[in-house]
Design a protein around this motif. Sequence first.
Motif, mmCIF file in Angstrom:
data_model
loop_
_atom_site.group_PDB
_atom_site.id
_atom_site.type_symbol
_atom_site.label_atom_id
_atom_site.label_comp_id
_atom_site.label_asym_id
_atom_site.label_seq_id
_atom_site.Cartn_x
_atom_site.Cartn_y
_atom_site.Cartn_z
ATOM 1 N N ASP A 51 0.833 -1.206 0.000
ATOM 2 C CA ASP A 51 0.000 0.000 0.000
ATOM 3 C C ASP A 51 0.869 1.258 0.000
ATOM 4 N N TRP A 52 0.219 2.395 -0.222
ATOM 5 C CA TRP A 52 0.862 3.699 -0.073
ATOM 6 C C TRP A 52 1.425 3.822 1.352
ATOM 7 N N PRO A 53 2.667 4.351 1.518
ATOM 8 C CA PRO A 53 3.493 5.058 0.538
ATOM 9 C C PRO A 53 4.566 4.194 -0.136
ATOM 10 N N THR A 54 4.468 2.863 -0.014
ATOM 11 C CA THR A 54 5.370 1.950 -0.729
ATOM 12 C C THR A 54 6.826 2.280 -0.410
ATOM 13 N N GLN A 55 7.153 2.274 0.870
ATOM 14 C CA GLN A 55 8.491 2.638 1.329
ATOM 15 C C GLN A 55 9.096 1.533 2.197
ATOM 16 N N CYS A 56 10.392 1.669 2.466
ATOM 17 C CA CYS A 56 11.039 0.907 3.529
ATOM 18 C C CYS A 56 11.728 1.914 4.444
ATOM 19 N N ARG A 57 12.367 1.405 5.495
ATOM 20 C CA ARG A 57 12.944 2.294 6.500
ATOM 21 C C ARG A 57 14.332 1.796 6.894
ATOM 22 N N LEU A 58 15.284 2.713 7.003
ATOM 23 C CA LEU A 58 16.585 2.403 7.577
ATOM 24 C C LEU A 58 16.540 2.690 9.074
ATOM 25 N N VAL A 59 17.166 1.803 9.850
ATOM 26 C CA VAL A 59 17.216 1.955 11.314
ATOM 27 C C VAL A 59 18.670 1.779 11.739
ATOM 28 N N GLU A 60 19.270 2.861 12.215
ATOM 29 C CA GLU A 60 20.653 2.785 12.689
ATOM 30 C C GLU A 60 20.699 3.045 14.186
ATOM 31 N N LEU A 61 21.397 2.190 14.922
ATOM 32 C CA LEU A 61 21.586 2.361 16.365
ATOM 33 C C LEU A 61 22.918 3.061 16.600
ATOM 34 N N LEU A 62 22.859 4.199 17.278
ATOM 35 C CA LEU A 62 24.036 5.026 17.511
ATOM 36 C C LEU A 62 24.382 5.069 18.991
ATOM 37 N N ASP A 63 25.685 5.054 19.288
ATOM 38 C CA ASP A 63 26.193 5.194 20.654
ATOM 39 C C ASP A 63 26.906 6.538 20.738
ATOM 40 N N HIS A 64 26.387 7.434 21.572
ATOM 41 C CA HIS A 64 26.964 8.771 21.708
ATOM 42 C C HIS A 64 28.077 8.823 22.739
ATOM 43 N N GLY A 65 28.350 7.703 23.416
ATOM 44 C CA GLY A 65 29.512 7.603 24.287
ATOM 45 C C GLY A 65 29.388 8.298 25.618
ATOM 46 N N ASN A 66 28.199 8.735 25.975
ATOM 47 C CA ASN A 66 28.040 9.503 27.217
ATOM 48 C C ASN A 66 26.768 9.100 27.956
ATOM 49 N N GLY A 67 26.390 7.836 27.798
ATOM 50 C CA GLY A 67 25.159 7.361 28.419
ATOM 51 C C GLY A 67 23.939 7.524 27.557
ATOM 52 N N THR A 68 24.111 8.009 26.332
ATOM 53 C CA THR A 68 22.998 8.221 25.420
ATOM 54 C C THR A 68 23.143 7.328 24.194
ATOM 55 N N LEU A 69 22.067 6.626 23.857
ATOM 56 C CA LEU A 69 21.935 5.923 22.588
ATOM 57 C C LEU A 69 20.875 6.645 21.768
ATOM 58 N N SER A 70 20.858 6.386 20.477
ATOM 59 C CA SER A 70 19.750 6.890 19.663
ATOM 60 C C SER A 70 19.501 5.947 18.502
ATOM 61 N N LEU A 71 18.272 5.967 18.018
ATOM 62 C CA LEU A 71 17.869 5.222 16.832
ATOM 63 C C LEU A 71 17.586 6.232 15.729
ATOM 64 N N LEU A 72 18.369 6.159 14.652
ATOM 65 C CA LEU A 72 18.210 7.070 13.530
ATOM 66 C C LEU A 72 17.351 6.378 12.472
ATOM 67 N N LEU A 73 16.146 6.898 12.243
ATOM 68 C CA LEU A 73 15.206 6.305 11.298
ATOM 69 C C LEU A 73 15.125 7.165 10.042
ATOM 70 N N THR A 74 15.263 6.515 8.878
ATOM 71 C CA THR A 74 15.271 7.234 7.612
ATOM 72 C C THR A 74 14.375 6.514 6.613
ATOM 73 N N MET A 75 13.371 7.207 6.081
ATOM 74 C CA MET A 75 12.482 6.622 5.099
ATOM 75 C C MET A 75 13.163 6.590 3.732
ATOM 76 N N VAL A 76 12.870 5.520 2.976
ATOM 77 C CA VAL A 76 13.491 5.333 1.661
ATOM 78 C C VAL A 76 12.404 5.023 0.631
#
Length: 518
Positions: free
Chosen positions: A438-463
Amino acid sequence: MVRPDVSLPSRPIRRGAVLREGRVQPYYGLELGMVEPHLVRSDLWSGPRSSSPRSLAHLAHLTDVQLLDTQSPSRLEAVHALGRRPETRLMLPLMRPQELLAAHATDALLRRIDAVTGSPRTGAPVQLLLTTGDNIDNMQHNELVAFMNLVEGGIVDLDSGGPTYEGPQDGRWEWAWAPEQPDNPWGRDHGFPHVPGLLDAALRPLAAAGTQLPWLSCFGNHDGLVQGRVPATPELVEITLGHRKVARVRAEDAARFTDDPHPAYADRTWTVTPDPERRLISRAEYVAAHFERGRPLGHGFTEQNLRDGTAYYAHDGLDGIRVVMLDTTNPAGIFEGSIDEAQFAWLEQQLADAAAQDRLVVVASHHPRASMTNDRVSGCGVEGEGPRVLGDEVDRLLLRHPHVIAWVSGHIHRNRVTPRVGPDGGGYWEISTASVMDWPTQCRLVELLDHGNGTLSLLLTMVDHDGPVVPEGIDTVDELAAWHRELAANDPFGVGGFNAQGERRDRNVELLLRDPRG
């Protein structure tokens, strides 16, 4: 030195101007929008971010391809003649204008994922493709063969039955779009175009390159239930392999389909050519097919799955991360999900073991938490048929384990990102990605990042795939993928709704987390 992929995030494809005014709805063209930079979400954690974080893992998420045999006798497209009404609420859609082109859209997306040179933040390459079920549409053998060839590389041929097209889009029915007929009533109602030659082009065998990435699989309700809704009975097996198809469905039979599907198949006056390749497959056969080729062996499914007849597993192929794949399809039927008590106990043990090893955990499944409401139990005689555990109880378990950072899913055909706040202020992110079908006919990138100071993040990017924004020809795979996308954008029965692309906060985002590791 690894460099970020400067083409990401790309300009998203969105609906543009109205091209035609139908009698029921307008038909929109597509256009390129403005680039959407990553929006930082600190719903769960507001710790500092590094300007040069370290990539811990980089995944691509693709879901709900629903690759289908459009000419199968056990499909119930005739429900669409009834339209939207209380009796059809749990049945629609059973047909889509773009459904013949799902393989072309998927092929284009897989090629786009393989072309990603690196994360838009760190430049890290994509390591793994994660699929979360409904890879096929009607639990048929020929659909599964086509899907495996599509992802692994090979000939994708879903032109089943006779030498000519025998599906609902050949113009015989007023309740279906017929691309070859300029005066088709449904097309006039919805402003759909006249596309001569589309049916033949869509049914030509497709030579798929397949992905170069290792990939993990999942078992969804359409992979294991007829029409994604009911278990295979001897009568449904016979119907699927037969030569008679449903031309009309009574409203009362549609209403009780998930309780007793057989009356809905009473009016089988539409003749098609039978095909033995349409045979319905079991969950065990679905799992076994993943051991025939590609990497990793089994695509996540394990030798224990083969022995036990189950379809849930843990994958430790990413350094310091465990992917826990659930089987949320209820073998008793209905399209919403749940898990059985044995799987719930297994999940609890997997989470405890990951914590002991200081591993971060990504849970994945076909159904998201809010769609795990199916408590149906019946004597199907298969593994996992017993008492059900629903989404809220699974959620409570995940929130008790700080090493769980995300729950990734499909099923709702909509981009949605939701914070799940834990009892101690931590929690995890629930990430649902829109469907390929169905619309919008996309996939998603998911990157797990370590900021080195007690913080992680998930970077999500539509493709988006690289098919033309404005479809014109029908000669190439990318041109057909472009038609799929535009038709999906105008399908009035899309599962995710008109705004399945989600809000801004559901697309290109960076999701902050507290690092739970010791």
